[in-house]
Design a protein around this motif. Sequence first.
Motif, PDB file in Angstrom:
ATOM      1  N   ASP A  35       0.792  -1.224  -0.052  1.00 35.98           N
ATOM      2  CA  ASP A  35       0.125   0.068   0.014  1.00 35.98           C
ATOM      3  C   ASP A  35       0.893   1.443  -0.102  1.00 35.98           C
ATOM      4  N   LEU A  36       1.885   1.305   0.770  1.00 32.45           N
ATOM      5  CA  LEU A  36       2.797   2.528   0.866  1.00 32.45           C
ATOM      6  C   LEU A  36       3.272   2.757  -0.482  1.00 32.45           C
ATOM      7  N   VAL A  37       3.802   1.611  -1.292  1.00 31.26           N
ATOM      8  CA  VAL A  37       4.553   1.933  -2.636  1.00 31.26           C
ATOM      9  C   VAL A  37       3.304   2.306  -3.600  1.00 31.26           C
ATOM     10  N   ALA A  38       2.211   1.736  -3.324  1.00 30.99           N
ATOM     11  CA  ALA A  38       1.225   2.229  -4.195  1.00 30.99           C
ATOM     12  C   ALA A  38       0.587   3.584  -4.042  1.00 30.99           C
ATOM     13  N   PHE A  39       0.691   3.981  -2.859  1.00 30.06           N
ATOM     14  CA  PHE A  39       0.719   5.384  -2.602  1.00 30.06           C
ATOM     15  C   PHE A  39       1.615   6.386  -2.922  1.00 30.06           C
ATOM     16  N   ALA A  40       2.918   6.103  -2.838  1.00 31.59           N
ATOM     17  CA  ALA A  40       4.044   6.740  -3.426  1.00 31.59           C
ATOM     18  C   ALA A  40       4.158   6.709  -4.765  1.00 31.59           C
ATOM     19  N   THR A  41       3.535   6.006  -5.492  1.00 28.36           N
ATOM     20  CA  THR A  41       3.801   5.825  -6.973  1.00 28.36           C
ATOM     21  C   THR A  41       2.386   6.454  -7.561  1.00 28.36           C
ATOM     22  N   ASP A  42       1.576   6.632  -7.040  1.00 28.42           N
ATOM     23  CA  ASP A  42       0.314   7.296  -7.522  1.00 28.42           C
ATOM     24  C   ASP A  42       0.623   8.822  -7.594  1.00 28.42           C
ATOM     25  N   LEU A  43       0.983   9.417  -8.657  1.00 24.34           N
ATOM     26  CA  LEU A  43       1.348  10.732  -8.791  1.00 24.34           C
ATOM     27  C   LEU A  43       0.025  11.645  -8.865  1.00 24.34           C
ATOM     28  N   ALA A  51       4.430   9.702   1.188  1.00 22.62           N
ATOM     29  CA  ALA A  51       4.667   8.029   1.166  1.00 22.62           C
ATOM     30  C   ALA A  51       6.278   8.107   0.675  1.00 22.62           C
ATOM     31  N   VAL A  52       6.715   8.924  -0.015  1.00 22.32           N
ATOM     32  CA  VAL A  52       7.887   8.818  -0.494  1.00 22.32           C
ATOM     33  C   VAL A  52       9.003   8.989   0.539  1.00 22.32           C
ATOM     34  N   TRP A  53       8.671   9.975   1.345  1.00 20.87           N
ATOM     35  CA  TRP A  53       9.374  10.189   2.876  1.00 20.87           C
ATOM     36  C   TRP A  53       9.703   8.922   3.437  1.00 20.87           C
ATOM     37  N   ILE A  54       8.493   8.184   3.608  1.00 16.49           N
ATOM     38  CA  ILE A  54       8.764   6.839   4.317  1.00 16.49           C
ATOM     39  C   ILE A  54       9.641   5.862   3.625  1.00 16.49           C
ATOM     40  N   ILE A  55       9.442   5.718   2.396  1.00 10.57           N
ATOM     41  CA  ILE A  55      10.300   4.848   1.224  1.00 10.57           C
ATOM     42  C   ILE A  55      11.790   5.378   1.427  1.00 10.57           C
ATOM     43  N   SER A  84       9.552  17.981  -2.826  1.00 13.25           N
ATOM     44  CA  SER A  84       9.945  16.954  -1.775  1.00 13.25           C
ATOM     45  C   SER A  84      10.040  15.406  -2.159  1.00 13.25           C
ATOM     46  N   ALA A  85       9.067  15.022  -3.083  1.00 12.10           N
ATOM     47  CA  ALA A  85       9.224  13.662  -3.716  1.00 12.10           C
ATOM     48  C   ALA A  85      10.561  13.588  -4.652  1.00 12.10           C
ATOM     49  N   ILE A  86      10.950  14.481  -5.185  1.00  8.11           N
ATOM     50  CA  ILE A  86      12.156  14.348  -6.122  1.00  8.11           C
ATOM     51  C   ILE A  86      13.544  14.247  -4.942  1.00  8.11           C
ATOM     52  N   ARG A  87      13.504  15.024  -3.958  1.00  4.56           N
ATOM     53  CA  ARG A  87      14.567  14.901  -3.129  1.00  4.56           C
ATOM     54  C   ARG A  87      14.468  13.649  -2.496  1.00  4.56           C
ATOM     55  N   GLY A  88      13.490  13.122  -2.020  1.00  3.23           N
ATOM     56  CA  GLY A  88      13.371  11.832  -1.346  1.00  3.23           C
ATOM     57  C   GLY A  88      13.561  10.591  -2.267  1.00  3.23           C
TER      58      GLY A  88
END
Length: 178
Positions: A35-43, A51-55, A84-88
Amino acid sequence: MDLTFFNRIAKSNASTNCRNGNRDFVVENPEYLKDLVAFATDLTNKNHYKAVWIIEMLVETHTKMLAPFVDIICETIPKYKHESAIRGMSRTVFFLSTSKTISLSETQQEKLIEICLDWLIGDAKVAPKAYAMYTLGHYAKKHDWIKEELRNIIDKDFASQSAGYKAAAREVLRKISK
């Protein structure tokens, strides 16, 4: 996706304690990793960067957990627009590339090299550029062409960049000159 987990991510903030708490929650409850990866990759989700922060935190300390998701992460990285996603993701790329517990395929490595070059020559902020340099410095051990490309980019941009960029550039140039 579990609504409680979704809300936990949506309500999170950038503090280290919050990010570490979310990382620890996923480590203790690995059933939420998908679910975390799905959340982070759902742009399309306005909170995907949280979610990217957690990854980003997971890949640094529990890299192997992300092994089943490396393909989707590599496919999505070039599509991020939120700073913020790019940095993470720049840190994620570095930790995936230098991991001793995950072996990236040649295709995955090529994708990561390409995105690092894009960050380095593009309008990315200092942190993604620095992590791109560190990652490319790592790959330069295997691909000689990267050394020359990295030197050229750094030489061209060095004078106009920030102190943080210059410090990272000096360190990377020193390492690839050995």
